[in-house]
Design an enzyme around this catalytic site. Structure first.
Site, PDB file in Angstrom:
ATOM      1  N   CYS A  14       0.932  -1.044  -0.066  1.00 26.48           N
ATOM      2  CA  CYS A  14       0.077   0.063   0.095  1.00 26.48           C
ATOM      3  C   CYS A  14       1.055   1.103  -0.160  1.00 26.48           C
ATOM      4  O   CYS A  14       1.405   1.507   1.051  1.00 26.48           O
ATOM      5  CB  CYS A  14      -0.833  -0.093   1.115  1.00 26.48           C
ATOM      6  SG  CYS A  14      -2.044   1.315   1.334  1.00 26.48           S
ATOM      7  N   LEU A  15       1.071   1.784  -1.065  1.00 24.89           N
ATOM      8  CA  LEU A  15       1.973   2.933  -1.430  1.00 24.89           C
ATOM      9  C   LEU A  15       1.473   3.725  -2.407  1.00 24.89           C
ATOM     10  O   LEU A  15       1.413   3.412  -3.630  1.00 24.89           O
ATOM     11  CB  LEU A  15       3.309   2.478  -1.609  1.00 24.89           C
ATOM     12  CG  LEU A  15       4.568   3.520  -1.862  1.00 24.89           C
ATOM     13  CD1 LEU A  15       4.570   4.114  -0.444  1.00 24.89           C
ATOM     14  CD2 LEU A  15       5.804   3.206  -2.287  1.00 24.89           C
TER      15      LEU A  15
END
Ligand SMILES: [Zn+2]
Ligand SMILES: [Zn+2]
Ligand SMILES: [Zn+2]
Lengths: 184, 195
Positions: free
Chosen positions: B89-90
């Protein structure tokens, strides 16, 4: 109406033609890539009649052309090009640019002397072919993320681009495969 | 179509200063540049220190106008990385991507994420809960996972091959599998076990 045209739902940025993805996967049936935009979105809020005809000229005349070719070949009939593109100055790459090792941030190639580059409002430079696909869907400079003016967002640029080649006025041999009014 | 000329350039650029950055990207096979294997080292002073993490990279057709798809191939215990799938998750791998970013800058961001978890925007809810409620246990688990999965051993290739062959895998398969994961025997074992 040609049914194959009516069935197209998306614009493929790789094939540069309207396509109909087979599933909800949004993959182009001819090249397998997923760089698609909904045709209706790409066409903006043009009237439906115009949209049908536009799709036809996309379909018959445009598939093999690069964006800059489309841009260069745009019809002189069209009198109101979109300010976002027009306002973005082209500059000529000088010896000084080359000496400083200036690269296009998208393709990461060095700029060549005496070629043209597009200058964003933040002064960042790009090849036209490199920045255009980005601006179709986004509203910012890839390097500094400066937002372009709110009214010059992606879909409006797309709409402007479409305006360039409709009514379609490019080389006529590309346009004869399909008579726009034959079925009306 | 992926801009392979650019990818080629990126690989050269990136691997030039591997010693300094600890970041490397290599093609997964000779056949295509669309599937790559990235390597990052765990940042010092974190529970990931001492680990070498492999990252599976797939370039979508629209690259560099679309972000590269990245996921951890090495198991890692981190709030923003799925402990199951390795999904990351970036933001820059999603809506904050820009074509001026590169595989290297993306991997640097992933490395930075290891140093600075954001438990409020988790990818793995279990890990994030643990991070927020029981930090010491989180640190312990993260360190243990690094030891168990991300430690590059000092074994030579032949020793690794021998070890895996002794476990009952055919020699040729062991060699090709080891090669495909750049000699990481943990990943090779995982691959061999999953068929
Ligand atoms: Zn296509
Ligand atoms: Zn360029
Ligand atoms: Zn800029």
């Amino acid at each position: 109406m040609s049914s194959s045209v009516n069935e197209s739902t998306h614009w493929c940025y790789r094939c540069r033609q309207p396509v109909r993805p087979p599933t909800l996967d949004l993959i182009c049936p001819s090249c397998d890539n997923d760089f698609l935009q909904e045709l209706s979105e790409a066409l903006g809020n043009m009237q439906s009649h115009s949209r049908d005809r536009l799709a036809q000229s996309f379909y018959t005349g445009m598939p093999m052309l690069g964006l800059s070719e489309i841009y260069k070949q745009r019809s002189p009939i069209f009198l109101n090009p979109h300010p976002a593109i027009e306002a973005m100055p082209s500059i000529t790459i000088t010896r000084r640019h080359v000496k400083s090792g200036l690269q296009c941030p998208v393709c990461q190639e060095d700029f060549e002397r005496d070629t043209e580059a597009k200058q964003m409002p933040c002064n960042h430079l790009y090849h036209f072919d490199c920045i255009f696909p980005w601006l179709v869907q986004h509203n910012s400079c890839p390097v500094c993320r400066l937002q372009l003016r709110p009214e010059s967002n992606g879909s409006k640029i797309m709409r402007a681009l479409i305006s360039f080649f409709w009514p379609f006025g490019g080389s006529s041999d590309q346009n004869t495969q399909y008579n726009l009014d034959s079925d009306d | 179509m992926v801009d392979f000329a650019r990818v080629q350039k990126e690989l050269q650029e990136c691997n030039r200063d591997f010693e300094v950055s600890g970041i490397k990207v290599v093609p997964k096979s000779d056949a295509s540049l669309a599937h790559l294997l990235g390597t990052i080292t765990g940042p010092l002073g974190t529970p990931y220190e001492g680990g070498t993490f492999k990252i599976d990279i797939t370039l979508p057709d629209g690259y560099p106008f679309e972000p590269p798809k990245m996921r951890f191939a090495t198991k890692v215990w981190h709030p923003n990385i799925s402990s199951q799938s390795g999904a990351i998750c970036l933001d820059i791998l999603k809506d904050q991507w820009s074509p001026a970013l590169t595989l290297k800058t993306a991997l640097l961001s992933v490395q930075a994420l290891l140093s600075a978890p954001e438990p409020d925007d988790p990818q793995d809810a279990v890990v994030a809960q643990q991070y927020l409620r029981d930090y010491p246990t989180f640190m312990g688990t993260a360190r243990y996972w690094t030891e168990a999965f991300a430690r590059t051993s000092s074994l030579g290739v032949e020793e690794k091959v021998q070890k895996l062959v002794e476990m009952g895998f055919p020699d040729a398969l062991v060699r090709s599998t080891l090669e495909s994961v750049e000699g990481d025997e943990n990943m090779a074992l995982e691959k061999l076990c999953s068929g």
